[in-house]
Design an enzyme around this catalytic site. Structure first.
Site, PDB file in Angstrom:
ATOM      1  N   ASP A  41      44.552  33.685  45.084  1.00 49.16           N
ATOM      2  CA  ASP A  41      44.404  35.127  45.246  1.00 49.16           C
ATOM      3  C   ASP A  41      44.119  35.706  43.866  1.00 49.16           C
ATOM      4  O   ASP A  41      44.924  35.502  42.944  1.00 49.16           O
ATOM      5  CB  ASP A  41      45.755  35.684  45.749  1.00 49.16           C
ATOM      6  CG  ASP A  41      45.601  36.615  46.920  1.00 49.16           C
ATOM      7  OD1 ASP A  41      44.791  37.532  46.825  1.00 49.16           O
ATOM      8  OD2 ASP A  41      46.327  36.420  47.918  1.00 49.16           O
ATOM      9  N   ASP A  47      41.426  40.122  45.909  1.00 46.98           N
ATOM     10  CA  ASP A  47      42.342  41.124  46.447  1.00 46.98           C
ATOM     11  C   ASP A  47      41.804  42.542  46.253  1.00 46.98           C
ATOM     12  O   ASP A  47      41.303  42.876  45.172  1.00 46.98           O
ATOM     13  CB  ASP A  47      43.687  40.994  45.728  1.00 46.98           C
ATOM     14  CG  ASP A  47      44.696  41.990  46.240  1.00 46.98           C
ATOM     15  OD1 ASP A  47      45.082  41.862  47.406  1.00 46.98           O
ATOM     16  OD2 ASP A  47      45.075  42.909  45.478  1.00 46.98           O
ATOM     17  N   GLU A  90      38.049  41.264  50.975  1.00 46.06           N
ATOM     18  CA  GLU A  90      38.583  42.051  52.087  1.00 46.06           C
ATOM     19  C   GLU A  90      38.061  43.471  52.013  1.00 46.06           C
ATOM     20  O   GLU A  90      37.932  44.046  50.943  1.00 46.06           O
ATOM     21  CB  GLU A  90      40.116  42.019  52.159  1.00 46.06           C
ATOM     22  CG  GLU A  90      40.833  42.599  50.996  1.00 46.06           C
ATOM     23  CD  GLU A  90      42.320  42.833  51.246  1.00 46.06           C
ATOM     24  OE1 GLU A  90      42.858  42.442  52.297  1.00 46.06           O
ATOM     25  OE2 GLU A  90      42.950  43.428  50.361  1.00 46.06           O
ATOM     26  N   HIS A 150      49.645  38.263  55.303  1.00 47.20           N
ATOM     27  CA  HIS A 150      50.939  38.692  54.767  1.00 47.20           C
ATOM     28  C   HIS A 150      51.121  40.207  54.802  1.00 47.20           C
ATOM     29  O   HIS A 150      52.145  40.710  54.345  1.00 47.20           O
ATOM     30  CB  HIS A 150      51.061  38.192  53.319  1.00 47.20           C
ATOM     31  CG  HIS A 150      49.954  38.727  52.459  1.00 47.20           C
ATOM     32  ND1 HIS A 150      48.646  38.327  52.593  1.00 47.20           N
ATOM     33  CD2 HIS A 150      49.954  39.661  51.476  1.00 47.20           C
ATOM     34  CE1 HIS A 150      47.894  38.972  51.730  1.00 47.20           C
ATOM     35  NE2 HIS A 150      48.661  39.798  51.035  1.00 47.20           N
ATOM     36  N   ASP A 151      50.141  40.941  55.302  1.00 51.71           N
ATOM     37  CA  ASP A 151      50.223  42.403  55.334  1.00 51.71           C
ATOM     38  C   ASP A 151      50.439  42.967  56.736  1.00 51.71           C
ATOM     39  O   ASP A 151      50.499  44.176  56.905  1.00 51.71           O
ATOM     40  CB  ASP A 151      48.937  43.015  54.760  1.00 51.71           C
ATOM     41  CG  ASP A 151      48.772  42.746  53.277  1.00 51.71           C
ATOM     42  OD1 ASP A 151      49.793  42.550  52.586  1.00 51.71           O
ATOM     43  OD2 ASP A 151      47.626  42.728  52.799  1.00 51.71           O
TER      44      ASP A 151
HETATM   45  C1  BGC Z   1      47.115  42.662  49.502  1.00 54.60           C
HETATM   46  C2  BGC Z   1      48.464  43.292  49.561  1.00 54.60           C
HETATM   47  C3  BGC Z   1      48.737  43.915  48.217  1.00 54.60           C
HETATM   48  C4  BGC Z   1      47.622  44.902  47.843  1.00 54.60           C
HETATM   49  C5  BGC Z   1      47.710  45.280  46.400  1.00 54.60           C
HETATM   50  C6  BGC Z   1      46.148  43.818  49.340  1.00 54.60           C
HETATM   51  O1  BGC Z   1      44.852  43.409  49.458  1.00 54.60           O
HETATM   52  O2  BGC Z   1      46.805  41.906  50.635  1.00 54.60           O
HETATM   53  O3  BGC Z   1      49.476  42.378  49.887  1.00 54.60           O
HETATM   54  O4  BGC Z   1      49.948  44.622  48.270  1.00 54.60           O
HETATM   55  O5  BGC Z   1      46.349  44.339  48.045  1.00 54.60           O
HETATM   56  O6  BGC Z   1      47.416  44.219  45.555  1.00 54.60           O
END
Ligand code: BGC
Length: 567
Positions: free
Chosen positions: A98, A207, A256, A334-335
């Site tokens: 990540d 991320d 994403e 995980h979200d």
């Molecule tokens: C992640 C989250 C994270 C956020 C800030 C998102 O894309 O999946 O778990 O809290 O980004 O980094």
């Protein structure tokens, strides 16, 4: 286009902190991932995505990075990371990490210099971040520059007294956003990405990559997401990274963009795109929102599941990427809440609904991502005390719910149903006190149901969720279903989830009742030529149009095509 390695792979997402502890500190670690590589491979998986392993104060479990080129002592050392790579590669497995590109920790040396006018490197790093002066209100008092609301629920602005201005953070106050307009930021971020490429990682999940550009006019708005998300210029930054770093290597890049349109998705991840290989969108993730709830609103408002919405989303994305790009398949990460609690039933129909969900996803074409613990049907948390929760978002939102007039128990139920901690509890390896995750008290409470739901028990049961995942994932490989062609049926049906997919030797037909109510579904000509291959209920009647709650069947028939072109 010649097949790329990631089109044949199956990915397993590991939430590092909760997967396997090997040094008895109650926190998962890199050695724990090494220990379980054979477990993952045995399931039929060959790529592991680990959540952030960088040095971090852990405000957001590592998404707040203090040092991009070091491993958090919670997780091990750089040597452990190198060992993970070589152990994985020795097994012909790949590791993707990540990479956090949108922000750093407020404890990162860049930010420490930026926020302190007396720091010797202040002028170098000040513009690594985004600063705005206070806005004067009608009474002449200084206020936050705008009313923008962060993705974690509070303001996006935090005041920094030494500079008498505010810095922008679209997540927590401990996660200041980087200023991607500053070329020096882009150079610095490229250097840290190069560091991990040189170590030998096989790819990155980028991320929060759709937030890199901001509206620098800083207009007043609430919540104002359109001013800090999905702005056109972020594509330029992604393309710069891709051309400089990703394309020269055979890396897998997963980005994403939760609500990308068709056009945007192709721009991100079409075959001729220069940004990602795979795009994660969230369209199917919240198909059960009660819009009328304004006490625990938005994603927190649990309503009834709209099966047609989920099917339409799958069908749409298969069509968007057909011949033009590649799909990614996942139930949740995980979200989001655990899928069996979210769209299935974690009580009476636990096993049956978990299998139904697996049948609906894992025969579809594309590259799947299995989330750790999904293969045993891990469920949402059973916490009764606010202090059991760990996620930074939980505490801001709990305050918001109370302000909206929620009773404590209403707020707690919203957390238990929807918060991110649901998907972050320690992996349930066995029925020992800490579930085989650790010999010490875990950083986060193990789910109380681990005595029933765990790997060890399910490995002994021939028809367990774990066994079914293993069977389906191996079938997927053998039949090259990643490359199949799919046809969806009856998208308007409010209960049935039905599709047919072509494999190397057989065509597969999945007919599932996605709901907890009995269903009648006319099979008629649909199952002509097909025989029942497997079902999630005992003594399933292949020809019966009656489906029990969450009943799902897979039919198949052998074909003698050499190519998989059916539709
Ligand atoms: C992640 C989250 C994270 C956020 C800030 C998102 O894309 O999946 O778990 O809290 O980004 O980094």
């Amino acid at each position: 286009m010649p097949t790329r390695w990631w089109q044949d792979t199956i990915i397993y997402q590991v939430y590092l902190r909760s997967f396997q502890d090997t040094n008895a500190d109650g926190i998962g670690d890199l050695q724990g991932v090494i220990k379980r590589l054979d477990y993952v491979r045995d399931l039929g998986i060959d790529t592991v995505w680990i959540s952030p392993h960088f040095d971090s104060p852990m405000d957001d479990n590592g998404y707040d990075v203090r040092d991009f080129c070091n491993v958090s002592p919670d997780y091990g050392t750089l040597d452990d990371f190198k060992a993970l790579l070589s152990e994985a590669h020795a097994r012909n497995m790949k590791i993707i990490i990540d990479m956090i590109v949108n922000h750093t920790s407020d404890e990162h040396p860049w930010f420490l210099a930026a926020k302190d006018p007396t720091h010797p490197d202040h002028t170098t790093f000040r513009d690594f971040y985004i600063w705005q002066p206070p806005r004067m209100n009608d009474q002449g008092n200084p206020e936050r520059p705008t009313s923008w609301v962060s993705w974690f629920g509070g303001s996006t602005w935090t005041y920094n007294p030494p500079t008498n201005d505010y810095y922008l953070h679209i997540f927590s106050a401990k996660m200041p956003d980087l200023n991607w307009r500053n070329p020096a930021v882009r150079v610095a971020m490229k250097a840290v990405i190069q560091f991990w490429i040189d170590l030998g990682v096989d790819g990155f999940r980028l991320d929060a990559s759709n937030h890199l550009e901001k509206n620098w006019d800083f207009p007043e708005a609430n919540p104002g997401y359109e001013h800090f998300s999905n702005l056109p210029k972020h594509h330029e930054y992604l393309e710069e990274l891709s051309r400089a770093l990703f394309e020269p290597y055979d890396l897998l890049i997963i980005g994403e963009a939760g609500s990308a349109s068709r056009e945007e998705a192709l721009r991100y991840a079409g075959y001729d795109s220069h940004e990602f290989n795979l795009l994660i969108h969230f369209e199917h993730c919240w198909a059960d929102i009660d819009e009328a709830n304004n006490v625990t609103p938005g994603k927190w408002a649990k309503g009834s599941v709209d099966v047609t919405k989920i099917k339409r989303s799958f069908a749409k994305w298969q069509q968007v990427f057909a011949n033009q790009g590649w799909n990614v398949l996942y139930w949740h990460n995980h979200d989001q809440p655990r899928i069996v609690s979210h769209y299935g039933d974690d009580a009476i129909h636990h096993r049956r609904s978990a299998l139904m969900l697996a049948y609906c996803l894992y025969l579809l074409p594309g590259t799947p991502i299995v989330y750790y613990g999904e293969e045993i049907g891990m469920t949402n948390v059973d916490y009764t005390d606010l202090s059991d929760f760990r996620d930074v978002e939980v505490f801001t939102e709990y305050g918001n719910f109370k302000q909206n007039g929620a009773h404590h128990e209403t707020a707690m139920q919203a957390l238990r149903d929807r918060c991110r901690d649901n998907a972050r509890t320690p992996m349930q390896w066995d029925d020992s006190p800490h579930a085989g995750f650790s010999t010490a008290t875990p950083w986060m409470k193990v789910n109380g149901n681990h005595s029933d739901i765990n790997v060890k028990t399910q490995q002994k049961q021939p028809d367990s969720i774990w066994q079914t995942y293993k069977t389906l994932l191996h079938l997927r490989k053998h039949e090259r279903l990643n490359h199949g062609k799919v046809t969806f049926y009856t998208l308007d049906h409010e209960q049935a989830f039905v599709y047919c997919v072509t494999g190397k030797t057989h065509d597969y037909l999945v007919i599932a009742n996605f709901t907890d109510k009995p269903m009648r579904y006319p099979l008629d000509s649909l199952i002509k030529d097909y025989t029942l291959y497997v079902a999630n209920v005992k003594n399933a009647q292949a020809k019966s149009p009656r489906f029990a709650p969450f009943e799902a069947r897979i039919y198949r028939h052998q074909h003698n095509r050499t190519s998989s072109a059916m539709i």
